[in-house]
Structures are given as C-alpha cells and as structure tokens.
Design an enzyme around this catalytic site. Sequence first.
Site, PDB file in Angstrom:
ATOM      1  CB  SER A  18       2.370  -7.774   1.875  1.00 52.72           C
ATOM      2  OG  SER A  18       1.124  -7.584   2.505  1.00 52.72           O
ATOM      3  CB  THR A  51      -0.939  -0.003   1.216  1.00 45.95           C
ATOM      4  OG1 THR A  51      -1.871  -1.080   1.082  1.00 45.95           O
ATOM      5  CG2 THR A  51      -1.724   1.306   1.328  1.00 45.95           C
TER       6      THR A  51
END
Length: 362
Positions: A89, A42
């Site tokens: 991730s 992010t």
Amino acid sequence: MNRFSLVISVLASGLAGTTPCWGQERAKNDLPLVWVLSTGGTIAGAGASSTNLAEYKVGNILGEQLVKAVPEIQQYANVKVEQIVNVGSPNITLDNLLTLANGINKIFAEDPNVAGVVVTHGTNTLEETAYFLNLTIKHERPVILVGSMRPSTGISADGPLNLLNAVRTAIEPDARGKGVLIVMNDEINGARDVTKTNTYRVETFRSPELGYLGYVDEDKVTFYRASTKRHTVKSEFDVSGLRDLPKVDIVYSYIEPSVTMVQALHASGVKGIVFAGTGAGLLSNFEKEAVKAILSSPSEAKPVLVRSNRTGNGRVITRKEYDDLGYVPADTLNPQKARILLMLALTRTKDLNEIRRMFGEY
C-alpha cells in the site's frame, strides 16, 4: 505449482472440510452478489515460512486466490473478483484511487443486484484510500476495505477471517448508508475517523476518541453508531471526469524545523500544503515567517494552507492569528486525511471560505 500457489491450495483444501459456523446454507442463486477488488498488501503477501511475520513479499497472491482460500464465503455471497493492482500500500497511487472510485461507481450504476463491494488493501495507507472513497462513491450500498497484519502464509494469519467478515458486512442491510467502512479484527470502523495505530498488532485500526461503529461476531454484524459527517451520496465531489488530482503535500512540525521543505513545495507549484502542527495545530515562528513569504507571492501561486496536528486526537479549531493569514483548520482530520479532502476540495474551488465549509462538513 509454485510454493505460494501450494500454500493457497492447502489453505483452501483444509478449510473446505470445516463445519459451517455462521448462518444457514442457501441455494447459490439466492445469494447476494459481492465484488472483491484486489489491490495487494499484506493480505496478499507470502513469506518463506509460517514464522515470517515481518519479512515477506507483499502483493504476491491474486484476489481470486484469496477468495478461493476462504470457501466459507460461498455460504454468504456469490463473488466476482477483479485485480486492480498488486502492490504494497505505500505504492498505491492517486491514479489507483481514481480507478477504484470510478470502477465502484460503475459497478453500482450498472448492476442493481450488487449488494456491496469489498476492497482488499495493504494496511499502511488503507485509511487514505478509505477516506477518498468515502468522499467519492455515489451510492449507499456498502463499500468495505479490508487488509491483514499477517501474511497469508503466517501462523495465525488474520486475512482469511477478515475477508470473510468484510463480505458478511458488505451484504448486511444495516451497513447501507453508513459510508465506506473498514472491517478488521472483528471490528467495524468508519473511513473518516479510523487510523492505523500500531506497527504489527492485529488490533491496529482504531478510531481513537470517537470509537468503533460496530462488531462482526459469530452470530451477526452489529452496528451501534454512524458518522454524522457528509459522505458518499451526500458528497459534492465528483471524480468521474478527472484524470489527475491537484498536488497537495504535508509538512511535519517539530522543534526548530527547517523551512526548506515549505520553500521547495511552493517553488514546485504545489496547490496545497497541510501542516501537521504541534499541539492544537500550531506552527513555529520559523514556519510562520516562511509562510508569510509564500503569501506575499501572486495570488495564482499561493497554495491553500491547512492546519492539522500531529497528536492523533482532538480538533484543530479557528484561531484569529491563523485565520487572518488564510489557514484552514482541519477539525479532527489527521494530516493524511486532510490532504485527501484538500485535494478534492481544490477540484471544485480555491475560495477559502468554501474550503473551510468543506472541512467543517466532511
């Protein structure tokens, strides 16, 4: 220039004119050297508008751009950047973890002038990467993992300040020897104890019962405690010669669970199974019977079994019923971190007493 490059350019130009708040400017050649290894997430994400805080594309911005967007970093450190991957991730792989660990060890071994390393990372699996590095980095110099809960294009994006604070912590002498650290929301957590606790809030990373290690405030980086568990230079794990890791999976416990997962994992040749047990790491009779069938198989086909828990707090301790069957208690490690430790333990031994020792010491 595309839209996302323009966003970064605007961020950089807007920040460049701000008045320094922290520290005094020093000559560039007097500043410490920090490596930033970028993996996506992010913090490197971008949305279609400033209010896209949930719907955005992760891993859209390169590490070089992230650093350039925070010119205040230049007051504290000279930075070199390397892009490892650029993904969300959940898509980080074990191969990526080996690349990071070996790459960081090489950076420290080859250049004594490097003050520390910062790894930018998505938050969903950040704690797993941090704990893996905590067990495999062979140097005392700081390794800091950092991410954000809002994309770079979001209103009140938290990534820029998090990145600046991570660099400040990486050059802090008091950060040496404390293991791999996570710096977000002005707070410093240790890799072993921290976990993501909220889906969207910026204060998501916490060490539930054991607490933060310190804070990063306007005046300085401050530490109040350190982990007593083995890590980094005191770790026995060496991944320098490894190309892959033993396969370990996690089984989640619940009312009247299906044992199909346990059976399938055993049939697949898995080397270890971590149970996210109920309460203090307890298993149902359904699971116990499935495990007994596994334990009756030839010794070379038996996976190592670890009991963690799904509660999020507290220790899983020895209990005769489970110990007699060969289970290893995970102490306070959550299931995902117990998996990391078990994978590394299995690179050295399958002796249950040795693995129990490792879970007690790490």
